[in-house]
Design a protein around this motif. Structure first.
Motif, PDB file in Angstrom:
ATOM      1  N   ARG A 115       0.829  -1.213   0.000  1.00 29.39           N
ATOM      2  CA  ARG A 115       0.000   0.000   0.000  1.00 29.39           C
ATOM      3  C   ARG A 115       0.861   1.259   0.000  1.00 29.39           C
ATOM      4  O   ARG A 115       0.525   2.249  -0.635  1.00 29.39           O
ATOM      5  CB  ARG A 115      -0.933   0.002   1.216  1.00 29.39           C
ATOM      6  N   GLU A 119      -0.017   3.582  -3.033  1.00 30.13           N
ATOM      7  CA  GLU A 119      -0.830   4.769  -2.758  1.00 30.13           C
ATOM      8  C   GLU A 119      -0.009   6.052  -2.837  1.00 30.13           C
ATOM      9  O   GLU A 119      -0.538   7.131  -3.102  1.00 30.13           O
ATOM     10  CB  GLU A 119      -1.493   4.654  -1.385  1.00 30.13           C
ATOM     11  N   SER A 120       1.293   5.944  -2.584  1.00 28.82           N
ATOM     12  CA  SER A 120       2.150   7.132  -2.700  1.00 28.82           C
ATOM     13  C   SER A 120       2.416   7.479  -4.160  1.00 28.82           C
ATOM     14  O   SER A 120       2.989   8.517  -4.455  1.00 28.82           O
ATOM     15  CB  SER A 120       3.484   6.881  -1.990  1.00 28.82           C
ATOM     16  N   GLU A 121       2.026   6.584  -5.063  1.00 25.94           N
ATOM     17  CA  GLU A 121       2.314   6.751  -6.495  1.00 25.94           C
ATOM     18  C   GLU A 121       3.812   6.946  -6.724  1.00 25.94           C
ATOM     19  O   GLU A 121       4.235   7.735  -7.575  1.00 25.94           O
ATOM     20  CB  GLU A 121       1.493   7.902  -7.078  1.00 25.94           C
ATOM     21  N   LEU A 225       2.113   4.572  10.527  1.00 27.05           N
ATOM     22  CA  LEU A 225       1.671   5.571   9.555  1.00 27.05           C
ATOM     23  C   LEU A 225       2.783   5.762   8.542  1.00 27.05           C
ATOM     24  O   LEU A 225       3.959   5.813   8.903  1.00 27.05           O
ATOM     25  CB  LEU A 225       1.342   6.899  10.247  1.00 27.05           C
ATOM     26  N   ASP A 228       4.693  10.328   2.620  1.00 27.94           N
ATOM     27  CA  ASP A 228       5.534  10.460   1.429  1.00 27.94           C
ATOM     28  C   ASP A 228       6.399  11.713   1.519  1.00 27.94           C
ATOM     29  O   ASP A 228       6.411  12.393   2.551  1.00 27.94           O
ATOM     30  CB  ASP A 228       4.670  10.444   0.159  1.00 27.94           C
ATOM     31  N   LYS A 232       2.615  13.802   3.008  1.00 29.94           N
ATOM     32  CA  LYS A 232       1.235  13.304   2.975  1.00 29.94           C
ATOM     33  C   LYS A 232       1.180  11.878   3.513  1.00 29.94           C
ATOM     34  O   LYS A 232       2.113  11.085   3.344  1.00 29.94           O
ATOM     35  CB  LYS A 232       0.709  13.346   1.544  1.00 29.94           C
ATOM     36  N   PHE A 233       0.024  11.560   4.131  1.00 29.20           N
ATOM     37  CA  PHE A 233      -0.202  10.226   4.677  1.00 29.20           C
ATOM     38  C   PHE A 233      -0.715   9.319   3.567  1.00 29.20           C
ATOM     39  O   PHE A 233      -1.705   9.648   2.913  1.00 29.20           O
ATOM     40  CB  PHE A 233      -1.205  10.285   5.824  1.00 29.20           C
ATOM     41  N   VAL A 234      -0.021   8.229   3.359  1.00 24.28           N
ATOM     42  CA  VAL A 234      -0.409   7.341   2.256  1.00 24.28           C
ATOM     43  C   VAL A 234      -0.846   5.958   2.721  1.00 24.28           C
ATOM     44  O   VAL A 234      -1.446   5.210   1.957  1.00 24.28           O
ATOM     45  CB  VAL A 234       0.725   7.206   1.221  1.00 24.28           C
ATOM     46  N   ALA A 235      -0.541   5.607   3.948  1.00 22.84           N
ATOM     47  CA  ALA A 235      -0.992   4.315   4.460  1.00 22.84           C
ATOM     48  C   ALA A 235      -0.988   4.364   5.980  1.00 22.84           C
ATOM     49  O   ALA A 235      -0.247   5.153   6.588  1.00 22.84           O
ATOM     50  CB  ALA A 235      -0.097   3.172   3.973  1.00 22.84           C
TER      51      ALA A 235
ATOM     52  N   LEU B 198      -5.499   3.037   6.726  1.00 24.77           N
ATOM     53  CA  LEU B 198      -5.560   4.154   5.773  1.00 24.77           C
ATOM     54  C   LEU B 198      -4.905   3.702   4.504  1.00 24.77           C
ATOM     55  O   LEU B 198      -3.837   3.095   4.522  1.00 24.77           O
ATOM     56  CB  LEU B 198      -4.801   5.368   6.337  1.00 24.77           C
ATOM     57  N   GLY B 200      -4.391   5.768   0.616  1.00 25.25           N
ATOM     58  CA  GLY B 200      -4.781   6.910  -0.188  1.00 25.25           C
ATOM     59  C   GLY B 200      -3.757   7.978   0.029  1.00 25.25           C
ATOM     60  O   GLY B 200      -2.597   7.695   0.292  1.00 25.25           O
ATOM     61  N   LEU B 202      -3.462  11.791   1.941  1.00 19.98           N
ATOM     62  CA  LEU B 202      -4.114  12.848   2.719  1.00 19.98           C
ATOM     63  C   LEU B 202      -3.029  13.740   3.321  1.00 19.98           C
ATOM     64  O   LEU B 202      -2.053  13.245   3.896  1.00 19.98           O
ATOM     65  CB  LEU B 202      -4.919  12.230   3.869  1.00 19.98           C
TER      66      LEU B 202
END
Lengths: 278, 245, 278, 245, 278, 245
Positions: A115, A119-121, A225, A228, A232-235, B198, B200, B202
């Protein structure tokens, strides 16, 4: 069972010592509550991998190896490369690690690691396509835990980010008759951001960063947590059979973001210099 | 990828407002053989949770002398998904079973059942976004229905981000095309978080707002859980006093 | 083991009561020997399935879901669609159902269900072909037992027949370049006959229809016969570690055919009206 | 699908009449290490059954205090079929193992062997139609050879329908292209059915006639079983008196 | 466990008898130290196989079946047919053989058998290609142990060599549109050499050839050597938890080569005559 | 297939002479949690061996009253090979685990640890030719590091034939394109062979010469093993006296 018994012994002896230390703002191994263990990262440790890194976080030791190979896209994402992440806590890693297919813990480790990347791309999968719907690059990321002293989510994320950041991918071209040719020169895999995990444990009402195995055996609950490069929170992933208050979650988000900055700096230095210790 | 998940008035594809839950319905005691059970319909999710136990532990070496162990299985039937799901147990099901177990354990008074096993099975007959939260919310009601001593119910709900806005209760389409999903479960009376995930992207302020939304969603689910249990045990919707909240 | 012990208790207590009742032509739950339990059927219960039905037969509850998807034919039947039938007794269904891969009982349930569909020629597989040898429709029929109070072969057959009778299939067309396009509108799957199962148990020398779990624990042997809409026998399966006399088999064929007529009527009513209770 | 299984004189592809069995041969005691064994050749079927036991039960918790348990495995070697069989144990093999176990159990005097396990292994070296009936017929002889106390032998044979006619003992081609197959096993002296399966399509009168054929087939197999055992134990074909039948 | 107990009993009783015999240059079954048990080979025992043979070596009995089918080549060997070798010690074969997937012993048997075929270049895989990179012949060799009295490596090699030497393969042609047609006539598979295994056991310091199960239970170690028709060594495998001296290994190579000559002669006679006993 | 493995001067692709070993390095005690461990780098092979035990036996029924049992696992990480290895345990890994176990058992004084289990895990982080010999050589050092009583170390090395010549220590390319490979392990002080395998094609005289080479290679590996242990325990390279050899 031995693990259970060990935990019981810890419970009656070390746990009271830990409690004492925590009240003084210290931990059994002498660390401050939010202090990370010594971290060292070395890249390029597996020449046969497209990218690789070994991370030591205290006594925890992890190797991540990335391989980029030719693959076929999933029918529903014909214009995207593939990512496959696995994790194994090798039986050499501790007396409690069993040989055999990945258990619940290892599967969670692989999925949370997956993830973070996805999710961080971090990787641009749309660039990992040779021919839409037919040929794409598959990125395999395999995490091997060599010695387990806790903090696996964190150490794995550092190893993965370091391995992918230094990874090369093959260059394949498509001939007119549809056959693939893999060229001799390779390209950088190109990484766009550095998602790093930070794990906190709640022990006796106190929050500590980067818990080791002994601390994990005492903890109520765990929160990981992943942030990136933009903070930003990515997972995120709560673990353990305990609870957090609403305010603890909120506070940990703030702390995690701060810690991420330092860790990413260490990783960036490693990538540029080949190895790094903090 | 180009679907517009929100219209100009910030109304979602299924007509919901940003902070609006999908319709939720819980039926208690739907599985005759089980010690406790519940069916939850949460949007298009249809999930049955059933509890067997407290019972003897098998295999025996897993027995804990001072408390119960909890076994949890979140499982999807092959027909529950848009494209048929392969019947073999997936890594996703293994992970979700684990986080749900760890979300329910804090609520169960395990010490009341030494040397026992409490088995919680969740079967997804039809899946939609948020199935893990729906499943554990049903499981919590099933545990209550089985008469297992609990500190509190556990209520789950996800919040997330779609089309640049923080929203409550992500459905399937929003999950696939949205920007973030934060499955959360709490013990509502005690104000404690038992599940948190979580994925995504944010910012920190978005994180805080999403978390706030998630808690609100859990409180709404809690209300529905209580009504369902009242309905079963007193043959009525939950009445007047809300004093425990 | 608990199941074994329960059976022992049943043996000494309930079995003598059952014997007494059987001599009066009655059963422990008050039914006549050849009386079926209350049957209710509801179709369209799983919107995401191509067809679905929930059957309640006494306290037994089963959901069958059918999915019709694109597939590739077997090499030896290039001009035939595919049928794949699975069954699971979910762990919610009873204290004796274990999570995990289907056991012997569930595999038998799936295979007898499969034979009923296949041998009755309920579906015309030659019509489920998009391009011979390359693209066909695959019909997946998955049976989930939600609550097990016996009669699984019968209840599963009613659920399957109801699900398939109300199922839609996608319409795919083949472009010149060989690529498949799935159209928006669907078609009826088209069912040609309704194979229904009837199960009889032999307890203490007497034959009863539609045994429940308790009766199954007392029975010597079981016989399931499946008949189609023309009253033809399309599948049969003896179970249990006991025996039947030649005459019992002959007689059960006659009884099964009669019962099939009533049950198919109930199913036909359901299909037309959406749900049905007897 | 267009093969003509019967000619104008109602003679089958392999030259048999409607009610004629394929050649059947049984050898007793073919596996040195086993407590009992038999090789059956039934048309092209070549199947070895071997019995181990009565022996201790593993795992122990399966032990029955008052009788033996029976373990049965029907298994096909990879080279036994026209197209190579995948070596992994198939759902078909699991089902057949189960129905054969339930066909043999009624014949074994289980109460004579409390706390024991009797293991019956059937290995299909070459398969043809009717392999389950052939396998259990061999297994029954192997049980006798092992000296296990039995109420009766179990003899199996299928009947079916091909080309519109009811026939005895369906072979591979007839199974694939015929209209119905009814595998049946009986305890011949006692006149009791221990295995019964059907797949195909039969009217009620056809059902009754097919069943009659199947029983006749079982009686013929029984005769061959007895001869094989006599041969082994008395070094001769079974002699004069047929009084037990 | 029963096996363990049996071994213990053997140890105290039979082993001292064996020692006595060995000192006289004899074995418990009356054989000389380097004498093989009675060997008989029959080919064509499974009509449905492309080639097959049954070998009896003393009380050990093995059937090998070869099937030649259409297959797809591995990506890295597009111009080579395939070889897949499996082995099973069937549960009929001894009281210690368990049903289920192949265990360590059976996997070793399959892999050593595979090496004998492959390294001796017995089959010319470059001739088993229909269209390079797309269609090749797959040779499946499946070994089934029917009765286990030791000597499995040896007996399996005789069965495999006999099966392959008498095997036919299909003839397929490729139409212009790429579809395969399998013709009615078959061809010989064509075998270029006969690799045969010889196994020796070391018991109480003495070397015996062709040990049976009882001797295996007494042995310190085992050595299998495989030689081809030119007397070249193509495979070897030490087994057992004991040791050999350097000189024992050297000496066994010489003995193995001699024994191979006799055994290949017996096999050649069988292939020509259909069956053979020594 | 057309690579020339030897040049005119009989020098190998990586510059080695016929009887020359690749560079070998052993580090002792690399795994903190293990009772004993070693990392071997042998050409491009990177293999960690770790030992846990003596410990209780699980499952219990495997316990031997008079000696220890040895569990061995040779395992390759997915990234260890040129093309990614499928993570599931392969038949090759099963076979190698077995022969390594049987190569180590003769060296361990099993009778000193009744009712115990000694677990030896070898993890191939990067593989090259000769990985089984390298793995067992590391395992033997790890056993010594764990303080397990041993009769001798076990040292492994392969010899083989490439380009018509007998050579020592086959690497990956030589293994794939060469003519024969003979993995061998010995107890060097005792002069006994504990592992022996061969695949390839060798005349009898070539067999004898290859075996001689293999033993020489093992002796060289033994020297490196001893130095590594001396280094760890005495903080120095092994000194003067070689009297034990």
């Amino acid at each position: 069972m031995s693990a259970v018994r060990k935990a019981v012994v810890v419970g009656t002896l070390r746990k009271s010592q830990m409690k004492e230390q925590l009240e003084k703002g210290k931990r059994l191994d002498g660390r401050d509550l939010l202090q990370q263990r010594k971290l060292s990262i070395e890249t390029g440790v597996i020449e046969k991998a497209s990218g690789s890194a070994r991370v030591r976080l205290g006594d925890t030791e992890i190797v991540a190896g990335a391989k980029v190979e030719m693959g076929r896209p999933f029918p529903d994402t014909p214009d995207q490369g593939l990512l496959i992440v696995t994790a194994e806590v090798l039986p050499i890693a501790s007396a409690y690690a069993e040989p055999g297919p990945p258990n619940e813990e290892a599967i969670e480790l692989a999925r949370v690691s997956d993830r973070g990347i996805r999710e961080s791309e971090m990787l641009d999968f749309s660039k990992l396509v040779i021919k839409k719907g037919e040929h794409v690059y598959s990125v395999f990321v395999d995490v091997a835990v060599l010695n387990d002293d806790g903090g696996l989510f964190d150490a794995a994320s550092y190893a993965i980010v370091s391995a992918l950041s230094t990874a090369k991918r093959p260059n394949a071209t498509l001939a007119e008759d549809g056959s693939l040719t893999v060229l001799d020169e390779t390209s950088d895999l190109e990484v766009k951001t550095l998602p790093v995990a930070t794990t906190f444990a709640k022990i006796d009402g106190k929050i500590v960063f980067d818990p080791n195995t002994e601390e994990q055996s005492m903890m109520d609950a765990r929160l990981t947590l992943v942030t990136d490069s933009e903070g930003k929170f990515v997972a995120g992933q709560k673990g353990g059979s305990g609870v957090f208050t609403f305010e603890e979650i909120r506070e940990l988000a703030r702390t995690s973001a701060e810690r991420g900055i330092e860790i990413r700096k260490a990783i960036r230095d490693t990538i540029e210099n080949g190895s790094q210790k903090t | 990828m180009t679907t517009t998940l929100l219209n100009a008035d910030k109304i979602r594809l299924d007509g919901r407002k940003l902070d609006e839950l999908r319709p939720v319905k819980i039926d208690v005691g739907v599985i005759k053989n089980a010690d406790g059970s519940a069916l939850i319909e949460f949007g298009k999710n249809k999930i049955i949770a059933a509890v067997y136990g407290p019972k003897e532990v098998h295999p025996r070496h897993l027995t804990k002398p001072d408390r119960a162990i909890v076994k949890c299985r979140y499982h999807m039937t092959p027909f529950s998904t848009d494209t048929r799901k392969n019947p073999s147990f997936s890594r996703r099901e293994i992970e979700i079973s684990k986080v749900i177990r760890q979300a329910l354990e804090p609520a169960i008074i395990l010490e009341d059942y030494p040397r026992s096993s409490i088995e919680v099975y969740m079967e997804v007959l039809q899946s939609d976004g948020g199935s893990r939260c729906a499943a554990l919310s049903a499981a919590s009601v099933a545990l209550a229905d089985a008469g297992i001593n609990m500190r509190d119910l556990v209520a789950g709900c996800a919040a997330g981000k779609i089309g640049g806005e923080i929203v409550l209760d992500i459905d399937d389409t929003e999950d696939k095309e949205g920007e973030a999903d934060m499955p959360t479960a709490i013990m509502p009376s005690l104000g404690l978080v038992t599940l948190f995930q979580l994925d995504g992207k944010l910012s920190e302020s978005e994180f805080q707002k999403t978390f706030e939304f998630a808690i609100k969603g859990c409180m709404k689910v809690y209300q529905i859980q209580r009504e369902a249990l009242m309905n079963k045990y007193f043959g009525q919707s939950e009445p007047m006093q809300e004093s425990t909240e």
